[in-house]
Design a protein around this motif. Structure first.
Motif, PDB file in Angstrom:
ATOM      1  N   GLU A  29       0.830  -1.209   0.000  1.00 19.33           N
ATOM      2  CA  GLU A  29       0.000   0.000   0.000  1.00 19.33           C
ATOM      3  C   GLU A  29       0.869   1.266   0.000  1.00 19.33           C
ATOM      4  OE1 GLU A  29      -2.675   0.375   3.368  1.00 19.33           O
ATOM      5  OE2 GLU A  29      -3.673   2.115   2.482  1.00 19.33           O
ATOM      6  N   ALA A  31       0.316   5.278   1.340  1.00 18.19           N
ATOM      7  CA  ALA A  31      -0.620   6.115   2.102  1.00 18.19           C
ATOM      8  C   ALA A  31       0.075   7.388   2.546  1.00 18.19           C
ATOM      9  CB  ALA A  31      -1.141   5.351   3.320  1.00 18.19           C
ATOM     10  N   TYR A 205      -4.653   8.432  -2.833  1.00 15.18           N
ATOM     11  CA  TYR A 205      -4.218   7.458  -1.837  1.00 15.18           C
ATOM     12  C   TYR A 205      -4.914   7.702  -0.510  1.00 15.18           C
ATOM     13  CZ  TYR A 205      -0.759   6.316  -5.264  1.00 15.18           C
ATOM     14  OH  TYR A 205      -0.162   5.934  -6.428  1.00 15.18           O
ATOM     15  N   ARG A 206      -4.938   6.670   0.307  1.00 20.80           N
ATOM     16  CA  ARG A 206      -5.541   6.791   1.618  1.00 20.80           C
ATOM     17  C   ARG A 206      -4.751   7.810   2.439  1.00 20.80           C
ATOM     18  NH1 ARG A 206      -5.935   3.170   6.356  1.00 20.80           N
ATOM     19  NH2 ARG A 206      -4.109   2.111   5.533  1.00 20.80           N
ATOM     20  N   THR A 207      -5.449   8.639   3.182  1.00 23.91           N
ATOM     21  CA  THR A 207      -4.799   9.679   3.970  1.00 23.91           C
ATOM     22  C   THR A 207      -5.160   9.518   5.440  1.00 23.91           C
ATOM     23  OG1 THR A 207      -4.865  11.186   2.095  1.00 23.91           O
ATOM     24  CG2 THR A 207      -4.518  12.170   4.257  1.00 23.91           C
ATOM     25  N   GLU A 218      -9.201   8.263   8.354  1.00 22.66           N
ATOM     26  CA  GLU A 218      -8.434   7.342   7.504  1.00 22.66           C
ATOM     27  C   GLU A 218      -9.120   7.288   6.157  1.00 22.66           C
ATOM     28  OE1 GLU A 218      -7.123   3.380   8.425  1.00 22.66           O
ATOM     29  OE2 GLU A 218      -7.536   3.730  10.533  1.00 22.66           O
ATOM     30  N   GLU A 219      -9.176   8.437   5.485  1.00 26.09           N
ATOM     31  CA  GLU A 219     -10.033   8.564   4.308  1.00 26.09           C
ATOM     32  C   GLU A 219      -9.240   8.554   3.018  1.00 26.09           C
ATOM     33  OE1 GLU A 219     -13.643   9.906   4.786  1.00 26.09           O
ATOM     34  OE2 GLU A 219     -13.118   8.728   6.540  1.00 26.09           O
ATOM     35  N   PHE A 220      -9.951   8.251   1.947  1.00 22.18           N
ATOM     36  CA  PHE A 220      -9.426   8.547   0.622  1.00 22.18           C
ATOM     37  C   PHE A 220      -9.858   9.966   0.318  1.00 22.18           C
ATOM     38  CE2 PHE A 220      -9.538   3.983   0.417  1.00 22.18           C
ATOM     39  CZ  PHE A 220      -8.390   3.685  -0.267  1.00 22.18           C
ATOM     40  N   GLN A 221      -8.898  10.900   0.237  1.00 22.94           N
ATOM     41  CA  GLN A 221      -9.268  12.287  -0.007  1.00 22.94           C
ATOM     42  C   GLN A 221      -8.847  12.754  -1.386  1.00 22.94           C
ATOM     43  OE1 GLN A 221      -7.346  14.314   3.250  1.00 22.94           O
ATOM     44  NE2 GLN A 221      -9.046  13.838   4.610  1.00 22.94           N
TER      45      GLN A 221
END
Ligand code: ADP
Ligand code: ADP
Length: 225
Positions: A29, A31, A205-207, A218-221
């Motif tokens: 992954e 992130a 990417y996941r942030t 823990e979002e995809f922004q």
């Protein structure tokens, strides 16, 4: 690859830098880790590399329980992690080749194997023709790429970056991010701490977001760029 379970960090003096943090980064992954200055990003990275130990909770990295890792085992853990800093920490009186060779020399590699790996790492970051240069004769973006080559030359499974684009303009910053993306596609897990929200928004990417030591999302922004 990385798993934090209810991790808190209280520094000597009583300051609580992390408060019951839970998150995981999967193998392969990529992130982002964000949050304002003082939110706890550097502390979180220091727990991953065993520079600091959690006060409570569990930190697992590459199958190791970092909080319980014997001091003698810490170097083995660190060798599997590539670390990239904002100010790249290059030795300014050594050539690009020498800077990138350093981790391999420490690991006991020799002549031809070193040349092969250093050449490949520099090729990957687009500096295959700058082996003999001193860092001062390179641009800021190129210096940062030498730092990245040094971090990947021992083929770590995990790459950590602490504000890797802090000193770069937006165009160079995006180039560095694309480079991380390329490295991620080769199977390396990547965690990038940055407070550059504009840059994060251009990537998908996941942030992970910290605020005052708590993981608040823990979002995809990202949006497609
Ligand atoms: P960030 O990287 O998000 O800016 P840090 O993890 O560096 O945040 O710092 C979080 C908080 O912990 C800050 O308030 C900082 O002053 C404090 N801190 C960091 N390292 C130490 C330390 N070694 N001893 C005491 N306090 C520290
Ligand atoms: P950065 O966030 O730029 O990566 P650091 O993690 O080194 O920088 O430090 C972040 C904050 O933690 C700073 O405000 C710094 O003053 C503080 N800090 C770092 N180490 C200590 C320490 N040993 N004692 C107290 N404060 C510290």
């Amino acid at each position: 690859m990385i798993r934090f379970e209810q991790v808190s960090k209280v520094y000597a003096g009583g300051f609580q830098a992390l408060n019951k943090v839970d998150f995981a980064v999967a193998p392969g992954e990529m992130a982002f880790l964000t949050g304002h200055s003082g939110a706890g990003k550097s502390t979180l990275l220091k727990l991953i590399t065993a520079i600091e130990k959690p006060t409570t909770g569990r930190v697992q990295v590459l199958g190791h329980d970092v909080g319980r890792l014997a001091r003698s085992k810490v170097p083995f853990l660190r060798r599997q992690i590539g670390i990239i800093f904002q100010d790249h920490n290059l030795l300014m009186d050594r050539t690009v080749r020498e800077n990138v060779s350093l981790p391999l020399l420490i690991e006991g590699y020799r002549g031809r194997e070193i040349d092969k790996r250093v050449g490949a790492a520099l090729e990957l970051v687009g500096l295959g023709d700058k082996l003999g240069y001193l860092p001062e004769h390179l641009s800021g973006g190129e210096q940062q790429r030498v730092g990245i080559a040094r971090a990947i030359v021992s083929k770590p499974k995990l790459l950590l970056a602490d504000e890797p684009t802090g000193n770069l303009d937006p165009k160079l910053s995006l180039e560095i991010m694309r480079l991380f993306e390329t490295l991620n596609r080769t199977g390396t897990s990547v965690l990038i701490a940055t407070h550059d929200l504009g840059l994060i928004a251009r990537m998908r990417y996941r942030t992970l977001t910290l605020r005052d030591g708590r993981m608040i999302s823990e979002e995809f922004q990202g949006v497609a760029s």
